[in-house]
Design a protein around this motif. Sequence first.
Motif, PDB file in Angstrom:
ATOM      1  N   GLY A  40     -13.653  21.024 -48.785  1.00 38.54           N
ATOM      2  CA  GLY A  40     -13.169  22.551 -49.150  1.00 38.54           C
ATOM      3  C   GLY A  40     -13.410  23.289 -47.868  1.00 38.54           C
ATOM      4  N   LYS A  41     -14.037  24.135 -47.728  1.00 36.72           N
ATOM      5  CA  LYS A  41     -14.122  25.025 -46.564  1.00 36.72           C
ATOM      6  C   LYS A  41     -14.724  24.346 -45.292  1.00 36.72           C
ATOM      7  CE  LYS A  41     -16.337  28.506 -48.808  1.00 36.72           C
ATOM      8  NZ  LYS A  41     -15.931  28.326 -50.199  1.00 36.72           N
ATOM      9  N   MET A  42     -15.957  23.677 -45.676  1.00 43.43           N
ATOM     10  CA  MET A  42     -16.558  23.009 -44.324  1.00 43.43           C
ATOM     11  C   MET A  42     -15.799  21.548 -44.085  1.00 43.43           C
ATOM     12  SD  MET A  42     -19.114  22.800 -42.236  1.00 43.43           S
ATOM     13  CE  MET A  42     -20.025  24.334 -42.979  1.00 43.43           C
ATOM     14  N   GLY A  43     -15.513  20.778 -45.264  1.00 45.34           N
ATOM     15  CA  GLY A  43     -14.795  19.531 -44.770  1.00 45.34           C
ATOM     16  C   GLY A  43     -13.426  19.835 -44.267  1.00 45.34           C
TER      17      GLY A  43
ATOM     18  N   ALA B  71     -24.485  18.689 -46.946  1.00 44.59           N
ATOM     19  CA  ALA B  71     -24.697  19.347 -48.306  1.00 44.59           C
ATOM     20  C   ALA B  71     -26.293  20.155 -47.849  1.00 44.59           C
ATOM     21  CB  ALA B  71     -24.945  18.628 -49.379  1.00 44.59           C
ATOM     22  N   ALA B  72     -26.249  21.448 -48.139  1.00 46.14           N
ATOM     23  CA  ALA B  72     -27.667  22.323 -47.907  1.00 46.14           C
ATOM     24  C   ALA B  72     -28.509  21.744 -48.982  1.00 46.14           C
ATOM     25  CB  ALA B  72     -27.509  23.612 -47.929  1.00 46.14           C
ATOM     26  N   GLY B  73     -29.723  21.481 -48.617  1.00 46.92           N
ATOM     27  CA  GLY B  73     -30.920  21.200 -49.387  1.00 46.92           C
ATOM     28  C   GLY B  73     -31.052  19.906 -50.240  1.00 46.92           C
TER      29      GLY B  73
ATOM     30  N   ILE C 229     -11.393  12.264 -50.535  1.00 46.05           N
ATOM     31  CA  ILE C 229     -11.595  12.234 -51.969  1.00 46.05           C
ATOM     32  C   ILE C 229     -11.635  13.812 -52.312  1.00 46.05           C
ATOM     33  CG2 ILE C 229     -12.866  11.553 -54.001  1.00 46.05           C
ATOM     34  CD1 ILE C 229     -14.063   9.213 -52.403  1.00 46.05           C
ATOM     35  N   ASP C 230     -11.019  14.393 -53.034  1.00 45.75           N
ATOM     36  CA  ASP C 230     -11.226  15.846 -53.499  1.00 45.75           C
ATOM     37  C   ASP C 230      -9.968  15.985 -54.707  1.00 45.75           C
ATOM     38  OD1 ASP C 230     -12.085  18.429 -51.971  1.00 45.75           O
ATOM     39  OD2 ASP C 230     -10.623  18.679 -53.706  1.00 45.75           O
ATOM     40  N   PRO C 231     -10.835  16.583 -55.800  1.00 49.60           N
ATOM     41  CA  PRO C 231     -10.029  16.915 -56.993  1.00 49.60           C
ATOM     42  C   PRO C 231      -8.863  17.696 -56.818  1.00 49.60           C
ATOM     43  CG  PRO C 231     -12.139  17.854 -57.174  1.00 49.60           C
ATOM     44  CD  PRO C 231     -12.113  16.879 -56.005  1.00 49.60           C
ATOM     45  N   ASN C 232      -8.817  18.603 -56.022  1.00 53.00           N
ATOM     46  CA  ASN C 232      -7.985  19.596 -55.911  1.00 53.00           C
ATOM     47  C   ASN C 232      -7.609  19.917 -54.393  1.00 53.00           C
ATOM     48  OD1 ASN C 232      -7.660  20.650 -58.859  1.00 53.00           O
ATOM     49  ND2 ASN C 232      -9.748  21.355 -58.218  1.00 53.00           N
ATOM     50  N   PRO C 233      -6.800  18.687 -53.727  1.00 54.80           N
ATOM     51  CA  PRO C 233      -6.480  19.170 -52.395  1.00 54.80           C
ATOM     52  C   PRO C 233      -5.713  20.335 -52.000  1.00 54.80           C
ATOM     53  CG  PRO C 233      -5.467  16.921 -53.234  1.00 54.80           C
ATOM     54  CD  PRO C 233      -6.243  17.865 -54.487  1.00 54.80           C
TER      55      PRO C 233
ATOM     56  N   ALA D  59     -19.193  16.177 -48.107  1.00 53.41           N
ATOM     57  CA  ALA D  59     -19.271  17.709 -47.893  1.00 53.41           C
ATOM     58  C   ALA D  59     -18.653  18.294 -49.308  1.00 53.41           C
ATOM     59  CB  ALA D  59     -17.907  18.056 -46.873  1.00 53.41           C
ATOM     60  N   VAL D  60     -19.369  18.006 -50.479  1.00 55.72           N
ATOM     61  CA  VAL D  60     -19.260  18.634 -51.549  1.00 55.72           C
ATOM     62  C   VAL D  60     -20.513  19.643 -51.853  1.00 55.72           C
ATOM     63  CG1 VAL D  60     -18.026  16.771 -52.776  1.00 55.72           C
ATOM     64  CG2 VAL D  60     -20.535  16.849 -53.146  1.00 55.72           C
ATOM     65  N   LYS D  61     -20.559  20.667 -52.750  1.00 58.11           N
ATOM     66  CA  LYS D  61     -21.602  21.419 -53.105  1.00 58.11           C
ATOM     67  C   LYS D  61     -22.755  20.681 -53.644  1.00 58.11           C
ATOM     68  CE  LYS D  61     -19.749  25.713 -52.600  1.00 58.11           C
ATOM     69  NZ  LYS D  61     -20.260  26.618 -51.642  1.00 58.11           N
TER      70      LYS D  61
HETATM   71  N1  LIG Z   1     -19.212  26.716 -45.914  1.00 59.90           N
HETATM   72  C1  LIG Z   1     -20.298  26.575 -44.832  1.00 59.90           C
HETATM   73  O1  LIG Z   1     -20.039  27.355 -43.972  1.00 59.90           O
HETATM   74  C2  LIG Z   1     -21.587  25.739 -45.172  1.00 59.90           C
HETATM   75  C3  LIG Z   1     -22.598  25.818 -44.270  1.00 59.90           C
HETATM   76  C4  LIG Z   1     -23.739  25.062 -44.387  1.00 59.90           C
HETATM   77  C5  LIG Z   1     -23.591  24.061 -45.455  1.00 59.90           C
HETATM   78  N2  LIG Z   1     -22.533  23.785 -46.186  1.00 59.90           N
HETATM   79  C6  LIG Z   1     -22.425  22.820 -47.116  1.00 59.90           C
HETATM   80  O2  LIG Z   1     -21.418  22.187 -47.196  1.00 59.90           O
HETATM   81  C7  LIG Z   1     -20.884  21.513 -48.538  1.00 59.90           C
HETATM   82  C8  LIG Z   1     -19.547  22.020 -48.763  1.00 59.90           C
HETATM   83  O3  LIG Z   1     -19.493  23.626 -48.696  1.00 59.90           O
HETATM   84  P1  LIG Z   1     -18.080  24.265 -48.862  1.00 59.90           P
HETATM   85  O4  LIG Z   1     -18.446  25.853 -48.334  1.00 59.90           O
HETATM   86  O5  LIG Z   1     -17.112  23.775 -48.006  1.00 59.90           O
HETATM   87  O6  LIG Z   1     -17.830  24.123 -50.353  1.00 59.90           O
HETATM   88  P2  LIG Z   1     -16.349  24.011 -51.026  1.00 59.90           P
HETATM   89  O7  LIG Z   1     -15.408  24.904 -50.091  1.00 59.90           O
HETATM   90  O8  LIG Z   1     -16.548  24.429 -52.448  1.00 59.90           O
HETATM   91  O9  LIG Z   1     -15.956  22.614 -50.841  1.00 59.90           O
HETATM   92  C9  LIG Z   1     -16.270  21.630 -51.763  1.00 59.90           C
HETATM   93  C10 LIG Z   1     -15.230  20.527 -52.081  1.00 59.90           C
HETATM   94  O10 LIG Z   1     -15.557  19.600 -52.752  1.00 59.90           O
HETATM   95  C11 LIG Z   1     -14.665  19.440 -54.044  1.00 59.90           C
HETATM   96  N3  LIG Z   1     -15.350  18.506 -54.906  1.00 59.90           N
HETATM   97  C12 LIG Z   1     -15.886  18.922 -56.031  1.00 59.90           C
HETATM   98  N4  LIG Z   1     -16.305  17.984 -56.809  1.00 59.90           N
HETATM   99  C13 LIG Z   1     -15.867  17.012 -56.264  1.00 59.90           C
HETATM  100  C14 LIG Z   1     -16.073  15.373 -56.533  1.00 59.90           C
HETATM  101  N5  LIG Z   1     -16.613  14.909 -57.512  1.00 59.90           N
HETATM  102  N6  LIG Z   1     -15.458  14.362 -55.662  1.00 59.90           N
HETATM  103  C15 LIG Z   1     -15.045  15.029 -54.382  1.00 59.90           C
HETATM  104  N7  LIG Z   1     -14.803  16.402 -54.203  1.00 59.90           N
HETATM  105  C16 LIG Z   1     -15.297  17.251 -54.946  1.00 59.90           C
HETATM  106  C17 LIG Z   1     -14.411  20.785 -54.397  1.00 59.90           C
HETATM  107  O11 LIG Z   1     -13.129  20.817 -55.026  1.00 59.90           O
HETATM  108  P3  LIG Z   1     -12.852  22.036 -56.218  1.00 59.90           P
HETATM  109  O12 LIG Z   1     -13.004  23.417 -55.418  1.00 59.90           O
HETATM  110  O13 LIG Z   1     -11.884  21.886 -56.931  1.00 59.90           O
HETATM  111  O14 LIG Z   1     -14.387  21.832 -56.797  1.00 59.90           O
HETATM  112  C18 LIG Z   1     -14.072  21.599 -52.930  1.00 59.90           C
HETATM  113  O15 LIG Z   1     -12.895  21.076 -52.331  1.00 59.90           O
HETATM  114  C19 LIG Z   1     -22.212  22.030 -49.365  1.00 59.90           C
HETATM  115  O16 LIG Z   1     -22.952  21.038 -49.615  1.00 59.90           O
HETATM  116  C20 LIG Z   1     -22.835  23.237 -48.437  1.00 59.90           C
HETATM  117  O17 LIG Z   1     -24.119  23.196 -48.727  1.00 59.90           O
HETATM  118  C21 LIG Z   1     -21.353  24.664 -46.137  1.00 59.90           C
END
Ligand SMILES: NC(=O)c1ccc[n+]([C@@H]2O[C@H](COP(=O)([O-])OP(=O)(O)OC[C@H]3O[C@@H](n4cnc5c(N)ncnc54)[C@H](OP(=O)(O)O)[C@@H]3O)[C@@H](O)[C@H]2O)c1
Length: 271
Positions: free
Chosen positions: A17-20, A96-98, A40-44, A69-71
């Motif tokens: 997603g955003k971070m990945g 992943a936070a926390g 690996i991501d369900p919706n690339p 890098a999943v939630k």
């Molecule tokens: N964004 C930031 O700046 C930031 C900062 C600190 C920490 N983080 C950490 O980074 C992690 C990702 O955050 P994000 O903001 O990048 O979230 P995000 O944009 O929602 O990305 C998560 C990705 O994982 C996919 N996903 C969901 N279920 C999955 C599965 N079973 N197998 C593989 N992929 C799967 C999601 O697909 P769908 O959208 O289809 O569900 C989405 O593309 C989180 O744990 C967060 O705590 C992010």
Amino acid sequence: MNMTDVAKRGLVLLGCGKMGSAMLEGWLRTGLPPTSVWVIDPNPSDWLKEQGVAIGGEIPPNPAVAIIAVKPQMMSDALPDVKSLGNGKTLVISVAAGTALGTFEAVLGPNTPIVRAMPNTPASIGRGITAIIGNAMVQDDHLDLSEALLLSVGDVVRLDTEDQMDAVTAISGSGPAYVFHLIESLAAAGMAQGLSAELSMQLAKATVAGAGDLAEQSDENPAQLRTNVTSPNGTTQAALEVLMDAKTGFPHLLRRAVAAAANRSRELANG
Ligand SMILES: NC(=O)c1ccc[n+]([C@@H]2O[C@H](COP(=O)([O-])OP(=O)(O)OC[C@H]3O[C@@H](n4cnc5c(N)ncnc54)[C@H](OP(=O)(O)O)[C@@H]3O)[C@@H](O)[C@H]2O)c1
């Protein structure tokens, strides 16, 4: 282990997603071959599909590194996909936070080298700061490789103990939101002085961004930079007397805000 091993043995990215995507964009830009990456991501996303990386297929049996890098709430669904990489030679890095090191050890096995990383949102423009800590299986070369990979989204700092993560979360993890609120409040205060919403917001954003850059680039510390722009009995001093008030000013407010965030992080960690 280094980036040459990653190119040779491969990198698995779980969740793009955003971070990945921000990390992947950096690795590809700095020379990691797309053919070394399995996602690996369900919706690339459309962007991901154009990168030439493997998406959704079988992952290699012994990649150099797997990045999670999943939630956090998707973790129990997602982690089994990389369980086969546990207790082996693959370094697992989670952003992943926390989610504690122990949670990954429970699923992947206690002999898995695991690094827990806490990035923040400016990572999306390459200006993040990420704190890292490894479990007992992590060696110096694992930390070096984690740092090399996370440098693609900003600075990296190493922690001594995992419990420091709660304070780090309260400062740099949640911190961008405090600064966004400072921008909002500064803009609102400008409007209260008669400026238009647009002009006020432009001044507030540029002031916070410019002062932040100056604080980072200057040889002088922030206290000295503040003193440099404060002439006796001038306008800045008038404002600072309010902001530096021992009972109601920034130091007191921020100490309370950071303590509230760190306490919440501890509560969440304890379920
Ligand atoms: N964004 C930031 O700046 C930031 C900062 C600190 C920490 N983080 C950490 O980074 C992690 C990702 O955050 P994000 O903001 O990048 O979230 P995000 O944009 O929602 O990305 C998560 C990705 O994982 C996919 N996903 C969901 N279920 C999955 C599965 N079973 N197998 C593989 N992929 C799967 C999601 O697909 P769908 O959208 O289809 O569900 C989405 O593309 C989180 O744990 C967060 O705590 C992010």
